[in-house]
Design a protein around this motif. Structure first.
Motif, short mmCIF file in Angstrom:
data_model
loop_
_atom_site.label_atom_id
_atom_site.label_comp_id
_atom_site.label_asym_id
_atom_site.label_seq_id
_atom_site.Cartn_x
_atom_site.Cartn_y
_atom_site.Cartn_z
N GLY A 1 -21.51 -16.06 28.28
CA GLY A 1 -21.62 -16.12 26.84
C GLY A 1 -21.05 -15.24 26.03
O GLY A 1 -21.08 -14.00 26.30
N TYR A 2 -20.27 -15.83 24.82
CA TYR A 2 -19.70 -15.03 23.77
C TYR A 2 -20.24 -15.60 22.56
O TYR A 2 -20.73 -16.75 22.29
CB TYR A 2 -18.08 -15.16 23.96
CG TYR A 2 -17.60 -14.53 24.95
CD1 TYR A 2 -17.05 -13.14 24.97
CD2 TYR A 2 -17.70 -15.31 26.25
CE1 TYR A 2 -16.39 -12.58 26.07
CE2 TYR A 2 -16.94 -14.70 27.57
CZ TYR A 2 -16.43 -13.24 27.47
OH TYR A 2 -15.82 -12.69 28.53
N PRO A 3 -20.27 -14.65 21.49
CA PRO A 3 -20.56 -15.05 20.34
C PRO A 3 -19.78 -16.02 19.51
O PRO A 3 -20.21 -16.45 18.56
CB PRO A 3 -20.89 -13.61 19.47
CG PRO A 3 -19.85 -12.63 20.18
CD PRO A 3 -19.85 -13.04 21.56
N ASP A 4 -18.37 -15.93 20.05
CA ASP A 4 -17.59 -16.56 19.33
C ASP A 4 -16.42 -17.07 20.06
O ASP A 4 -16.22 -16.27 21.16
CB ASP A 4 -16.96 -16.38 17.84
CG ASP A 4 -16.24 -14.94 17.97
OD1 ASP A 4 -15.10 -15.00 18.59
OD2 ASP A 4 -16.88 -13.81 17.80
N TYR A 5 -15.63 -18.14 20.06
CA TYR A 5 -14.62 -18.54 20.86
C TYR A 5 -13.34 -17.55 20.83
O TYR A 5 -12.86 -17.46 21.88
CB TYR A 5 -14.29 -19.77 20.50
CG TYR A 5 -15.05 -20.85 21.09
CD1 TYR A 5 -15.44 -21.11 22.46
CD2 TYR A 5 -15.54 -22.28 20.14
CE1 TYR A 5 -16.23 -21.93 22.88
CE2 TYR A 5 -16.59 -22.83 20.88
CZ TYR A 5 -16.89 -22.98 21.97
OH TYR A 5 -17.68 -23.94 22.52
N LEU A 6 -12.98 -16.95 19.68
CA LEU A 6 -11.80 -16.15 19.53
C LEU A 6 -12.18 -14.83 20.67
O LEU A 6 -11.20 -14.43 21.21
CB LEU A 6 -11.86 -15.64 18.21
CG LEU A 6 -10.48 -14.84 17.96
CD1 LEU A 6 -9.26 -15.56 18.63
CD2 LEU A 6 -10.14 -14.39 16.49
N THR A 7 -13.22 -14.36 20.59
CA THR A 7 -13.51 -13.17 21.27
C THR A 7 -13.68 -13.74 22.73
O THR A 7 -12.71 -12.77 23.73
CB THR A 7 -14.93 -12.59 21.18
OG1 THR A 7 -15.28 -12.50 19.71
CG2 THR A 7 -15.24 -11.46 22.17
N ALA A 8 -13.89 -14.81 23.09
CA ALA A 8 -13.59 -15.13 24.55
C ALA A 8 -12.17 -15.39 24.72
O ALA A 8 -11.81 -15.12 25.86
CB ALA A 8 -14.45 -16.54 24.74
N ILE A 9 -11.46 -16.07 24.00
CA ILE A 9 -10.00 -16.12 24.46
C ILE A 9 -9.27 -14.92 24.83
O ILE A 9 -8.31 -14.65 25.39
CB ILE A 9 -9.38 -16.98 23.04
CG1 ILE A 9 -9.92 -18.44 23.05
CG2 ILE A 9 -7.70 -16.78 23.33
CD1 ILE A 9 -9.33 -19.03 21.85
N MET A 10 -9.65 -13.76 23.70
CA MET A 10 -9.14 -12.55 23.76
C MET A 10 -9.45 -12.00 25.18
O MET A 10 -8.73 -11.24 25.86
CB MET A 10 -9.63 -11.62 22.65
CG MET A 10 -9.05 -11.86 21.30
SD MET A 10 -7.34 -12.08 21.25
CE MET A 10 -6.97 -13.87 21.40
#
Length: 265
Positions: free
Chosen positions: A170-179
């Motif tokens: 799990g991530y707080p937002d998608y941009l963090t996951a993409i990075m």
């Protein structure tokens, strides 16, 4: 028999009184503000631009609705995983930011008409991943509190598939996951197609691509269960905007065409 009929009539009158007592629309217009709760990192529905202003398709829709209601739009960023608590506590008037229409939300909230049909897909940057089957034994990211997470972790038809993955992270937002995926820590991200398309365009990274439609994803607006009058008025205004071409105008700005599913009648 007469007593039963009298009780039924009394109950109907009581229920009618409860419905008539719904002052949600009047309270909002008296206050003069419409407080919209959103995840401000969810483009193109609602996010912060280079000037740190909150913009997006949902924001433009809401701004026009508020203009027609004669109230000020107030944008309130929230923790998406706590959105139901924010709504129930009265901190916001609605949740409007690419929120998926699910049976649980239909039960716990007064949900608007569905206004867009999105899809849940996998985003990856590894050519070895061409289908969901290629992700077996690998790490898949989700945004915490998202419909994508719900589909993958709670839908019975994906129970075995989830078990075949090395991890659902799990991530707080998608941009963090993409990075994190670009850094090699995640193999794929389960994500809304509209968000994936926006991120691929803005990052201009040719290695990113989507695959597999895991589920359709209908978007709606969530109001408190008792705020039926407010929900119904917003529905009415959205239909009006579809009929007079305003939705077409807003959608063209963000998608190049009207991809909404708001009925015109």
């Amino acid at each position: 028999m007469k007593r039963v009929l009298a009780l039924v009539l009394a109950m109907m009158m009581l229920l009618g009184g409860v419905a008539m007592a719904d002052g949600s629309l009047q309270a909002l217009t008296d206050r003069g503000q419409f407080i919209l709760g959103l995840d401000d990192s969810f483009p193109p529905m609602g996010y912060r631009d280079e000037n740190n202003d909150i913009v997006g398709f949902d924001i433009d829709l809401a701004r026009e609705v508020c203009a027609r209601l004669g109230v000020e739009l107030v944008l309130q960023p929230i923790d998406w995983s706590a959105k139901e608590m924010e709504l129930a506590a009265g901190n916001i008037d609605c949740i409007w930011n690419g929120m998926s229409s699910t049976p649980a939300r239909q039960e716990s909230m007064s949900c608007s008409i569905n206004y867009m049909n999105n899809m849940i897909v996998f985003l990856t940057n590894n050519e070895a991943n061409q289908s969901r089957a290629d992700l077996v034994g690998k790490v898949v990211a989700v945004q915490t509190g998202s419909f994508a997470e719900e589909v993958l972790t709670t839908y019975e038809e994906y129970e075995e598939y989830k078990a075949s993955l090395a991890e659902v992270r799990g991530y707080p937002d998608y941009l963090t996951a993409i990075m994190d995926m670009k850094n090699g820590n995640v193999d794929a991200i389960l994500i809304d197609l509209v968000v994936a398309n926006f991120r691929m365009a803005s990052l201009n990274d040719p290695s990113l691509f989507t695959m597999d439609n895991l589920a359709d994803d209908l978007y709606c607006i969530g109001f408190r269960k008792e705020d039926v009058a407010l929900r119904d008025k917003v529905n009415e205004v959205l239909v009006e905007m579809q009929k007079d071409g305003k939705v077409d105008e807003i959608a063209a700005t963000w998608f190049g065409e009207n991809i909404s599913i708001i009925p015109a009648e």
